[in-house]
Design a protein around this motif. Sequence first.
Motif, PDB file in Angstrom:
ATOM      1  N   THR A  61      20.653 -17.544   1.135  1.00  0.00           N
ATOM      2  CA  THR A  61      20.977 -16.857   0.172  1.00  0.00           C
ATOM      3  C   THR A  61      19.885 -16.357  -0.827  1.00  0.00           C
ATOM      4  O   THR A  61      18.787 -16.866  -0.701  1.00  0.00           O
ATOM      5  N   GLU A  62      20.036 -15.369  -1.739  1.00  0.00           N
ATOM      6  CA  GLU A  62      18.961 -14.879  -2.313  1.00  0.00           C
ATOM      7  C   GLU A  62      18.867 -15.452  -3.521  1.00  0.00           C
ATOM      8  O   GLU A  62      19.694 -16.196  -4.293  1.00  0.00           O
ATOM      9  N   ILE A  63      17.283 -15.547  -3.970  1.00  0.00           N
ATOM     10  CA  ILE A  63      16.908 -16.176  -5.026  1.00  0.00           C
ATOM     11  C   ILE A  63      16.172 -15.253  -6.044  1.00  0.00           C
ATOM     12  O   ILE A  63      15.214 -14.403  -5.721  1.00  0.00           O
ATOM     13  N   TYR A  64      16.628 -14.752  -7.213  1.00  0.00           N
ATOM     14  CA  TYR A  64      16.173 -13.730  -8.198  1.00  0.00           C
ATOM     15  C   TYR A  64      15.032 -14.385  -9.009  1.00  0.00           C
ATOM     16  O   TYR A  64      15.414 -15.301  -9.652  1.00  0.00           O
ATOM     17  N   VAL A  65      13.714 -13.878  -9.034  1.00  0.00           N
ATOM     18  CA  VAL A  65      12.797 -14.500  -9.688  1.00  0.00           C
ATOM     19  C   VAL A  65      12.222 -13.505 -10.950  1.00  0.00           C
ATOM     20  O   VAL A  65      11.772 -12.464 -10.521  1.00  0.00           O
ATOM     21  N   PHE A  66      12.177 -14.104 -12.211  1.00  0.00           N
ATOM     22  CA  PHE A  66      11.630 -13.258 -13.241  1.00  0.00           C
ATOM     23  C   PHE A  66      10.602 -14.160 -13.893  1.00  0.00           C
ATOM     24  O   PHE A  66      10.918 -15.004 -14.406  1.00  0.00           O
ATOM     25  N   LYS A  67       9.599 -13.360 -13.839  1.00  0.00           N
ATOM     26  CA  LYS A  67       8.318 -13.895 -14.586  1.00  0.00           C
ATOM     27  C   LYS A  67       7.850 -13.554 -15.780  1.00  0.00           C
ATOM     28  O   LYS A  67       7.773 -12.023 -15.832  1.00  0.00           O
ATOM     29  N   GLY A  68       7.575 -14.342 -16.796  1.00  0.00           N
ATOM     30  CA  GLY A  68       7.109 -13.587 -18.095  1.00  0.00           C
ATOM     31  C   GLY A  68       5.717 -13.393 -17.975  1.00  0.00           C
ATOM     32  O   GLY A  68       4.999 -13.548 -17.006  1.00  0.00           O
ATOM     33  N   THR A  69       5.172 -12.784 -19.088  1.00  0.00           N
ATOM     34  CA  THR A  69       3.850 -12.337 -19.064  1.00  0.00           C
ATOM     35  C   THR A  69       2.971 -13.496 -19.297  1.00  0.00           C
ATOM     36  O   THR A  69       1.448 -13.536 -19.206  1.00  0.00           O
ATOM     37  N   THR A  70       3.350 -14.581 -19.902  1.00  0.00           N
ATOM     38  CA  THR A  70       2.658 -15.748 -20.273  1.00  0.00           C
ATOM     39  C   THR A  70       3.263 -16.943 -19.436  1.00  0.00           C
ATOM     40  O   THR A  70       4.415 -16.939 -19.380  1.00  0.00           O
ATOM     41  N   ASN A  71       2.192 -17.606 -18.930  1.00  0.00           N
ATOM     42  CA  ASN A  71       2.930 -18.817 -18.073  1.00  0.00           C
ATOM     43  C   ASN A  71       3.460 -19.898 -19.164  1.00  0.00           C
ATOM     44  O   ASN A  71       3.074 -19.820 -20.242  1.00  0.00           O
ATOM     45  N   GLY A  72       4.272 -20.636 -18.381  1.00  0.00           N
ATOM     46  CA  GLY A  72       5.186 -21.605 -19.288  1.00  0.00           C
ATOM     47  C   GLY A  72       6.045 -22.490 -18.341  1.00  0.00           C
ATOM     48  O   GLY A  72       5.632 -22.666 -17.293  1.00  0.00           O
ATOM     49  N   GLY A  73       7.119 -22.805 -18.575  1.00  0.00           N
ATOM     50  CA  GLY A  73       7.939 -23.677 -17.995  1.00  0.00           C
ATOM     51  C   GLY A  73       8.794 -22.908 -16.780  1.00  0.00           C
ATOM     52  O   GLY A  73       8.956 -21.619 -16.827  1.00  0.00           O
ATOM     53  N   LYS A  74       9.561 -23.617 -16.221  1.00  0.00           N
ATOM     54  CA  LYS A  74      10.641 -23.022 -15.253  1.00  0.00           C
ATOM     55  C   LYS A  74      11.860 -23.584 -15.184  1.00  0.00           C
ATOM     56  O   LYS A  74      11.950 -24.670 -15.235  1.00  0.00           O
ATOM     57  N   VAL A  75      12.725 -22.714 -15.216  1.00  0.00           N
ATOM     58  CA  VAL A  75      14.239 -22.968 -15.179  1.00  0.00           C
ATOM     59  C   VAL A  75      14.998 -22.416 -13.953  1.00  0.00           C
ATOM     60  O   VAL A  75      14.527 -21.219 -13.619  1.00  0.00           O
ATOM     61  N   LEU A  76      15.824 -23.117 -13.303  1.00  0.00           N
ATOM     62  CA  LEU A  76      16.592 -22.822 -12.125  1.00  0.00           C
ATOM     63  C   LEU A  76      18.081 -22.748 -12.695  1.00  0.00           C
ATOM     64  O   LEU A  76      18.579 -23.653 -13.261  1.00  0.00           O
ATOM     65  N   ILE A  77      18.792 -21.609 -12.348  1.00  0.00           N
ATOM     66  CA  ILE A  77      20.238 -21.471 -12.713  1.00  0.00           C
ATOM     67  C   ILE A  77      20.981 -21.161 -11.487  1.00  0.00           C
ATOM     68  O   ILE A  77      20.775 -20.276 -10.534  1.00  0.00           O
ATOM     69  N   LEU A  78      22.110 -22.272 -11.020  1.00  0.00           N
ATOM     70  CA  LEU A  78      22.654 -22.154 -10.014  1.00  0.00           C
ATOM     71  C   LEU A  78      24.099 -21.555 -10.230  1.00  0.00           C
ATOM     72  O   LEU A  78      24.669 -22.474 -10.802  1.00  0.00           O
ATOM     73  N   GLY A  79      24.241 -20.392  -9.827  1.00  0.00           N
ATOM     74  CA  GLY A  79      25.781 -20.047  -9.975  1.00  0.00           C
ATOM     75  C   GLY A  79      26.330 -20.089  -8.425  1.00  0.00           C
ATOM     76  O   GLY A  79      25.752 -20.166  -7.403  1.00  0.00           O
ATOM     77  N   GLY A  80      27.589 -20.276  -8.587  1.00  0.00           N
ATOM     78  CA  GLY A  80      28.431 -19.849  -6.773  1.00  0.00           C
ATOM     79  C   GLY A  80      28.030 -21.388  -6.115  1.00  0.00           C
ATOM     80  O   GLY A  80      28.386 -21.262  -4.989  1.00  0.00           O
ATOM     81  N   THR A  81      27.839 -22.447  -6.866  1.00  0.00           N
ATOM     82  CA  THR A  81      27.884 -23.469  -6.142  1.00  0.00           C
ATOM     83  C   THR A  81      29.441 -23.838  -5.634  1.00  0.00           C
ATOM     84  O   THR A  81      29.417 -24.182  -4.337  1.00  0.00           O
TER      85      THR A  81
END
Length: 381
Positions: A61-81
């Motif tokens: 399945t596809e994973i859509y990745v959005f990166k900010g201009t500044t490094n920081g933490g990482k969050v994963l959002i699971l829809g369609g479980t």
Amino acid sequence: MKKQYISASILMILIGVICFVSGKNFLSLKDLGPIYPSESLTEVKMLSDYFDDIKGSNVDTEIYVFKGTTNGGKVLILGGTHGNEPSGYLSAITIIENIKVDVGEVFVIPYTNHSGMTHNDPQEASPQYLHIEAKNGLRTFRYGSRASNPIDQWPDPDVYIHASSGQQLSGSETRNINRAYPGKINGTPTEKAAFAITEMIKKEDINLTFDLHEASPEYPVINATVSHEKGMSIAANGMFEIQMKGIEMSLEPSPTNLHGLTHRELGDYTETIPLLMETANASQGRLRGKTNEELALTGKDDCYVKSANLGFLYVPYDEKGHPIEERVARHLQGIQEYIKAYNDEYPNKQIISNNIPTYEELFINAKEEELGGKQLGKFLY
């Protein structure tokens, strides 16, 4: 004799037409339709990038990745479980199509159990599709199943034994990805998909994970957030802000003796902090009336109004129902408040984004006649 040949030929033609139409319809179920990511999109990865064994399969399945201009933490959002819980994947798609990330990274999987999205449960009289009028025209979304497609994984055992704990469950749970974590490298397709998600969390060092769900109104854990013990302070602080906005939300601890779920196994087997959210979906319940697309979108059901008056439910229910806008808005506002609480606790791992619709924008500000998909469509493309 000639008439018999003619009749047989006509019959064969009819059978061929029926097979063609049925086959075409069957193949179309695997097409989940396009998603239109925001300009903030960095890349689209595949789950198989983290576990090659599922490449080309129906659980990839596809994973859509959005990166900010500044490094920081990482969050994963699971829809369609669970594919029969539409606010889960519609929330994920709404984020994908609107989000702008400034700090950190946001990973979104709209169809966590992709296989489960390619069929539904005919004995439940479930609708096959949901239709929402979006900014650029009518959008069609699949109404899937709680379990992986039996074409991908069959037969079910009499008893499903959870791989890492040995816990025994009903055999049908073998195709429920939310009973399969942390997964199994040489397991069933469902277990392999769970394993790939666990591997992704480890390799990407995901700090915070959301799993978006719905439940029947008579289910005790409803309008609730379930948290692993290591995330309880974040969940409590975030829930306080949610309640201050007039959104009823309860906080439930992840049971230590119920295995295979994101809020237990991802917390035990990875460094991520997992939170699971539930909203009230009448089209899932056992006390519902007519099951159709309208019920899934509006949440209006006379049978549930009567059930509420009899005290059978764990969520308030009246003639207004619980429309898709309310259910998606609860998820989106919850995600935003819990991320803020996470940022307060981990200031060196900030996750800052904007342009995600709020509860007020998506639900409170809408007129009653706009609910049931029309208001949500204003945030979809």
